[in-house]
Design an enzyme around this catalytic site. Structure first.
Site, PDB file in Angstrom:
ATOM      1  N   LYS A   1       0.795  -1.239   0.000  1.00  0.00           N
ATOM      2  CA  LYS A   1       0.000   0.000   0.000  1.00  0.00           C
ATOM      3  C   LYS A   1       0.825   1.286   0.000  1.00  0.00           C
ATOM      4  O   LYS A   1       0.549   2.185  -0.802  1.00  0.00           O
ATOM      5  CB  LYS A   1      -0.986  -0.018   1.174  1.00  0.00           C
ATOM      6  CG  LYS A   1      -2.085  -1.090   1.025  1.00  0.00           C
ATOM      7  CD  LYS A   1      -2.861  -1.243   2.322  1.00  0.00           C
ATOM      8  CE  LYS A   1      -4.048  -2.178   2.204  1.00  0.00           C
ATOM      9  NZ  LYS A   1      -4.660  -2.461   3.518  1.00  0.00           N
TER      10      LYS A   1
ATOM     11  N   TYR B   1      -6.559  -3.733  -7.193  1.00  0.00           N
ATOM     12  CA  TYR B   1      -6.102  -3.751  -5.791  1.00  0.00           C
ATOM     13  C   TYR B   1      -5.817  -5.194  -5.344  1.00  0.00           C
ATOM     14  O   TYR B   1      -4.796  -5.481  -4.702  1.00  0.00           O
ATOM     15  CB  TYR B   1      -7.167  -3.106  -4.897  1.00  0.00           C
ATOM     16  CG  TYR B   1      -6.969  -3.405  -3.429  1.00  0.00           C
ATOM     17  CD1 TYR B   1      -6.000  -2.724  -2.687  1.00  0.00           C
ATOM     18  CD2 TYR B   1      -7.730  -4.395  -2.781  1.00  0.00           C
ATOM     19  CE1 TYR B   1      -5.791  -3.013  -1.344  1.00  0.00           C
ATOM     20  CE2 TYR B   1      -7.520  -4.698  -1.451  1.00  0.00           C
ATOM     21  CZ  TYR B   1      -6.554  -4.001  -0.738  1.00  0.00           C
ATOM     22  OH  TYR B   1      -6.342  -4.300   0.581  1.00  0.00           O
TER      23      TYR B   1
ATOM     24  N   TYR C   1      -2.148   0.098  11.603  1.00  0.00           N
ATOM     25  CA  TYR C   1      -3.587   0.272  11.849  1.00  0.00           C
ATOM     26  C   TYR C   1      -3.858   0.643  13.302  1.00  0.00           C
ATOM     27  O   TYR C   1      -3.208   1.541  13.833  1.00  0.00           O
ATOM     28  CB  TYR C   1      -4.363  -1.001  11.442  1.00  0.00           C
ATOM     29  CG  TYR C   1      -3.923  -1.516  10.112  1.00  0.00           C
ATOM     30  CD1 TYR C   1      -4.188  -0.776   8.958  1.00  0.00           C
ATOM     31  CD2 TYR C   1      -3.213  -2.701   9.992  1.00  0.00           C
ATOM     32  CE1 TYR C   1      -3.757  -1.220   7.723  1.00  0.00           C
ATOM     33  CE2 TYR C   1      -2.783  -3.150   8.753  1.00  0.00           C
ATOM     34  CZ  TYR C   1      -3.062  -2.406   7.634  1.00  0.00           C
ATOM     35  OH  TYR C   1      -2.633  -2.844   6.432  1.00  0.00           O
TER      36      TYR C   1
ATOM     37  N   VAL D   1      -0.993  -9.068   5.758  1.00  0.00           N
ATOM     38  CA  VAL D   1      -1.522 -10.327   6.296  1.00  0.00           C
ATOM     39  C   VAL D   1      -0.856 -11.566   5.690  1.00  0.00           C
ATOM     40  O   VAL D   1      -1.103 -12.681   6.138  1.00  0.00           O
ATOM     41  CB  VAL D   1      -3.065 -10.440   6.180  1.00  0.00           C
ATOM     42  CG1 VAL D   1      -3.766  -9.437   7.070  1.00  0.00           C
ATOM     43  CG2 VAL D   1      -3.526 -10.315   4.733  1.00  0.00           C
TER      44      VAL D   1
HETATM   45  O1  DON Z   1      -7.580  -6.390   1.388  1.00  0.00           O
HETATM   46  C1  DON Z   1      -7.174  -7.225   2.203  1.00  0.00           C
HETATM   47  O2  DON Z   1      -7.838  -7.530   3.187  1.00  0.00           O
HETATM   48  C2  DON Z   1      -5.821  -7.836   1.985  1.00  0.00           C
HETATM   49  N1  DON Z   1      -5.544  -7.959   0.591  1.00  0.00           N
HETATM   50  C3  DON Z   1      -4.738  -7.004   2.610  1.00  0.00           C
HETATM   51  C4  DON Z   1      -4.927  -6.786   4.093  1.00  0.00           C
HETATM   52  C5  DON Z   1      -3.660  -6.652   4.849  1.00  0.00           C
HETATM   53  O3  DON Z   1      -2.615  -7.123   4.461  1.00  0.00           O
HETATM   54  C6  DON Z   1      -3.772  -6.021   6.187  1.00  0.00           C
HETATM   55  N2  DON Z   1      -2.481  -5.950   6.838  1.00  0.00           N
HETATM   56  N3  DON Z   1      -2.020  -6.369   7.831  1.00  0.00           N
END
Ligand code: DON
Length: 338
Positions: A93, A216, A268, A286
């Site tokens: 991001k 995305y 976050y 994640v």
């Molecule tokens: O959009 C999502 O939920 C995942 N592609 C990315 C979320 C994520 O990596 C949050 N970070 N810790």
């Protein structure tokens, strides 16, 4: 008078000592030692669990753990898992936010996405409803989907190519999408689809919503390894120039703004906790990756899939906190690391 002279001598000596401590360069042996120690100390940590809301992420071997430092001049120090390709997820991001800064200036990020931390989960729909800016910042899902939609592109293919090649400029190598991850995430992306549609409804999405969602999701499914991740961070540590290729990826004057967003929102609703313990701008995903930047010096990357409830890698958090405190490189002075 003699007392004054002694006091003067002592305070000068103390000042020299403290300056010497702060300014002492970190040697190659120091870098390798902290990487080895962080790996050894946390490899058997059993806390956390793989993400499973994207079903395929639950199948990634949980015991894998890699720790890498790359300095601003490209020196590499590593331990553990270096080659396994995991999905970049949210670590992508800030790098797409940097593409927007390059194309349209940092003001576009502030005005069209936002730069406030939400204090809420990365996929919060409530944040989108509560905050007038809606997308809030480019590191939560809403802001990251908005960032992808802001890329000046002639088609979906062009939008995707720009997102991918920007990240390749950071890794200094060609990357591919982990198609199984993409399928698994896109098939279950109901929450992100809702976010894209809500943003569009509020006039805060700048392309067709399903296109933004697809690009995305592809971005999040890019495969990288621990070395790639460290090279991405090292490019930011090197004021926007990739240490391996010498290519300027982000203008020097935009690097502080990007690092500011990472410091306030990279973890976050755990960003305060993170700055308290490690004191460094960083980003998590994640997929199990974390990258932290020591501005002007080096980057630390870790990979380990088990996450805490906020979605941040448990071993990675501990390893980077340990390295930051041991080397005393927290932005505001040495942090406790715990
Ligand atoms: O959009 C999502 O939920 C995942 N592609 C990315 C979320 C994520 O990596 C949050 N970070 N810790």
């Amino acid at each position: 008078m003699i007392v004054k002279a002694i006091q003067g001598y002592l305070s000068a000596a103390l000042l020299t000592a403290s300056v010497a401590t702060v300014a002492a360069p970190i040697s190659p042996a120091d870098y390798q030692r902290v990487v080895d120690e962080a790996y050894a100390q946390f490899k058997d940590e059993k806390g956390g669990a793989n993400a499973d809301y994207i079903p395929i992420l639950a199948t990634v071997p949980s015991e894998m753990f890699g720790v890498v430092i790359i300095t601003r001049d490209g020196e590499v120090y590593s331990a553990g898992e270096l080659d396994y390709e995991f999905s970049i997820q949210s670590v992508s991001k800030p790098f797409t936010a940097s593409l927007i800064m390059q194309q349209q200036g940092p003001r576009a990020v502030r005005e069209k996405i936002g730069v406030e931390p939400t204090g809420m989960a990365f996929n919060s729909k409530m944040a989108l409803e509560i905050y007038e800016g809606r997308s809030v910042n480019p590191l939560v899902n809403a802001g990251a989907i908005a960032a992808v939609s802001l890329v000046e592109a002639s088609s979906e293919k062009d939008r995707w190519q720009q997102v991918l090649s920007n990240i390749e400029d950071y890794t200094a190598r060609d990357l591919t999408v982990l198609e199984e991850v993409y399928d698994s995430e896109y098939e279950t992306a109901w929450g992100n689809r809702a976010i894209a549609n809500l943003l569009f409804n509020y006039g805060r999405l700048y392309s067709e919503p399903e296109e933004a969602l697809r690009v995305y999701t592809r971005q999040c499914s890019i495969g990288i390894n621990t070395l790639d991740l460290a090279m991405m961070g090292a490019t930011l540590a090197n004021e926007g120039v990739n240490p391996k290729t010498g290519k300027r990826v982000l203008d020097r004057e935009h690097v502080p703004e990007l690092l500011a967003i990472m410091a306030t929102a990279g973890f976050y609703d755990e960003s305060g906790e993170w700055m308290y313990s490690a004191g460094l701008p960083a980003k998590t995903g994640v997929g199990g990756g974390i990258v932290a930047v020591v501005p002007g010096k080096f980057a630390i990357a870790t990979f380990s899939p088990p996450l805490n409830p906020a979605g941040n890698s448990v071993r990675g958090l501990k390893a980077i906190g340990y390295i930051s405190s041991t080397l005393g490189v927290g932005l505001y002075g040495p942090n406790a690391g715990e």
